[in-house]
Design an enzyme around this catalytic site. Structure first.
Site, short mmCIF file in Angstrom:
data_model
loop_
_atom_site.label_atom_id
_atom_site.label_comp_id
_atom_site.label_asym_id
_atom_site.label_seq_id
_atom_site.Cartn_x
_atom_site.Cartn_y
_atom_site.Cartn_z
N GLU A 37 0.94 -1.27 -0.07
CA GLU A 37 -0.11 0.11 -0.06
C GLU A 37 0.76 1.23 0.13
O GLU A 37 0.55 2.21 -0.71
CB GLU A 37 -0.99 0.02 1.20
CG GLU A 37 -1.96 -1.03 1.11
CD GLU A 37 -2.95 -0.74 -0.15
OE1 GLU A 37 -2.89 0.15 -0.57
OE2 GLU A 37 -3.53 -1.62 -0.39
N TYR A 120 -6.05 7.11 3.25
CA TYR A 120 -6.15 5.95 2.28
C TYR A 120 -5.25 4.45 2.93
O TYR A 120 -6.19 3.64 3.01
CB TYR A 120 -5.64 6.43 1.02
CG TYR A 120 -5.57 5.04 0.24
CD1 TYR A 120 -6.50 4.37 -0.45
CD2 TYR A 120 -4.26 4.70 -0.01
CE1 TYR A 120 -6.47 3.30 -1.16
CE2 TYR A 120 -4.04 3.41 -0.69
CZ TYR A 120 -5.14 2.93 -1.29
OH TYR A 120 -5.27 1.49 -1.86
N ASP A 138 -9.52 5.96 -2.79
CA ASP A 138 -8.37 6.40 -3.56
C ASP A 138 -8.79 6.84 -4.84
O ASP A 138 -10.03 7.37 -5.23
CB ASP A 138 -7.55 4.84 -3.75
CG ASP A 138 -8.04 4.30 -4.82
OD1 ASP A 138 -9.28 4.23 -5.27
OD2 ASP A 138 -7.25 3.94 -5.78
N CYS A 200 -12.47 1.70 -16.08
CA CYS A 200 -12.81 2.82 -15.78
C CYS A 200 -11.68 3.88 -15.47
O CYS A 200 -11.40 4.69 -14.60
CB CYS A 200 -13.84 3.14 -14.63
SG CYS A 200 -14.86 4.89 -14.68
N CYS A 207 -15.42 1.57 -21.88
CA CYS A 207 -16.83 1.48 -21.22
C CYS A 207 -17.31 0.35 -21.93
O CYS A 207 -18.48 -0.32 -21.53
CB CYS A 207 -17.69 2.76 -21.76
SG CYS A 207 -16.97 4.23 -20.88
N CYS A 210 -16.86 -2.33 -19.72
CA CYS A 210 -17.59 -2.18 -18.25
C CYS A 210 -18.83 -3.03 -17.86
O CYS A 210 -19.82 -2.89 -18.84
CB CYS A 210 -17.83 -0.65 -18.03
SG CYS A 210 -18.02 -0.38 -16.52
N CYS A 216 -24.33 3.30 -15.68
CA CYS A 216 -23.33 4.44 -15.09
C CYS A 216 -23.89 6.05 -15.83
O CYS A 216 -24.34 6.23 -17.01
CB CYS A 216 -21.89 4.38 -16.02
SG CYS A 216 -20.87 5.79 -15.95
#
Length: 298
Positions: A37, A120, A138, A200, A207, A210, A216
């Site tokens: 992370e 975060y 994030d 995305c 898309c 997606c 969306c």
DNA sequence: GATTCGTGGCT
DNA sequence: TAGCCAAGAAT
């Protein structure tokens, strides 16, 4: 409602299309998650993976890293960028040894208190390492929610309260500490990030691939262009960042003290090189030996 | 809240 | 090509 459908489809997509990253393996452990992370802050995961493997082999526990010289961490950081993260990782490992029995702390508050850990990273480690259903926000989550829910091409320049609230509402309802709800929340957090990272994406969103294209708001509205304050690029050429990076690159390559004369070429002007050297020393990234020699901190 | 802080791939 | 952007944090 809509959030529920979004979650269900994005979670199903993740189960099918999510990447098999080493820190997602069940036996990775909190230290591996923690390292991943911090390394991933502002850094594409493809660049993180080789450095992560190197660190995990070399410093498999917080105690192992804490026992090393901070300069070794900076050198092993290589060209990942933002090298202060390597220093903070070393400091965080020291805190883990001194205050947490050599383990990664488990609560969001304890994680937040570690150097180099912000909202975060604290939420991500709590969730991905310990299964605590924190709200993880994030840049990927922000963009996915801005598009799917708000119908905008991009989120605000800085994280707003409204976005945090939206991300909180997007989480599955927590019926006490029911384990199935926790699991769903944990999967959602990683799944929505992954959708933002692979489909995305900021530029050239896919898309067609997606799983929630028909839900969306942005896509349904015809993917309107971004309207808002200009998104300022990060200057590079001639900046202190460039010179600091060049100084550190030279110090990483040399395993003995480097004379000032060998650092002069790090920037066009000597004054800037000296200023950057000072700031690197102030940051703890560079150790001066006398007045004219420098090295990574021992 | 606005700035600063690396590095490199992609469009 | 030049700019945009990446699992943000600290000041």
């Amino acid at each position: 409602m809509m959030m529920r459908a979004l979650r269900r489809r994005i979670n199903a997509w993740y189960a099918r299309a999510g990447r098999a990253l080493p820190w997602r393996e069940p036996d990775c452990g909190p230290w591996g998650v923690f390292l991943s992370e911090v390394m991933a802050q502002q850094t594409p995961l493809a660049r993180v993976e080789p450095i992560w493997r190197d660190w995990m082999q070399r410093w498999p526990t917080p105690a192992a890293l804490a026992a090393a010289a901070p300069g070794d961490a900076v050198r092993a950081w290589g060209r990942l960028g933002y090298p202060r993260r390597a220093l903070r990782l070393h400091e965080a490992a020291t805190v883990m040894v001194e205050r947490h029995g050599g383990d990664v702390p488990t609560t969001p508050a304890e994680l937040l208190a570690l150097p180099g850990v912000g909202a975060y990273t604290a939420a991500a480690v709590a969730c991905f390492a310990f299964g605590i259903p924190e709200v993880v926000v994030d840049t990927n989550v922000r963009r996915v929610l801005a598009r799917t829910v708000e119908g905008k091409a991009f989120p605000h320049l800085t994280l707003t309260r409204a976005e945090t609230d939206l991300a909180t509402r997007a989480m599955p309802a927590q019926r006490h500490t029911e384990s199935s709800a926790r699991d769903e929340a944990n999967v959602w957090n990683v799944a929505v990030m992954e959708l933002g990272a692979l489909v995305c994406v900021a530029r050239g969103p896919r898309c067609e691939e997606c799983p929630v294209a028909d839900l969306c708001a942005w896509n349904v509205a015809g993917r309107p262009a971004y309207e808002g304050p200009p998104r300022r690029g990060q200057a590079w050429h001639g900046t202190d960042r460039q010179v600091r990076g060049e100084i550190l690159r030279r110090l990483r390559e040399e395993h003995r003290p480097v004379p000032l004369t060998a650092l002069d070429g790090a920037g066009p002007e000597r004054a800037q090189v000296l200023r950057c050297l000072d700031s690197l020393v102030a940051d703890g990234l560079v150790e001066p030996l006398g007045r004219n020699r420098f090295r990574l901190p021992a």
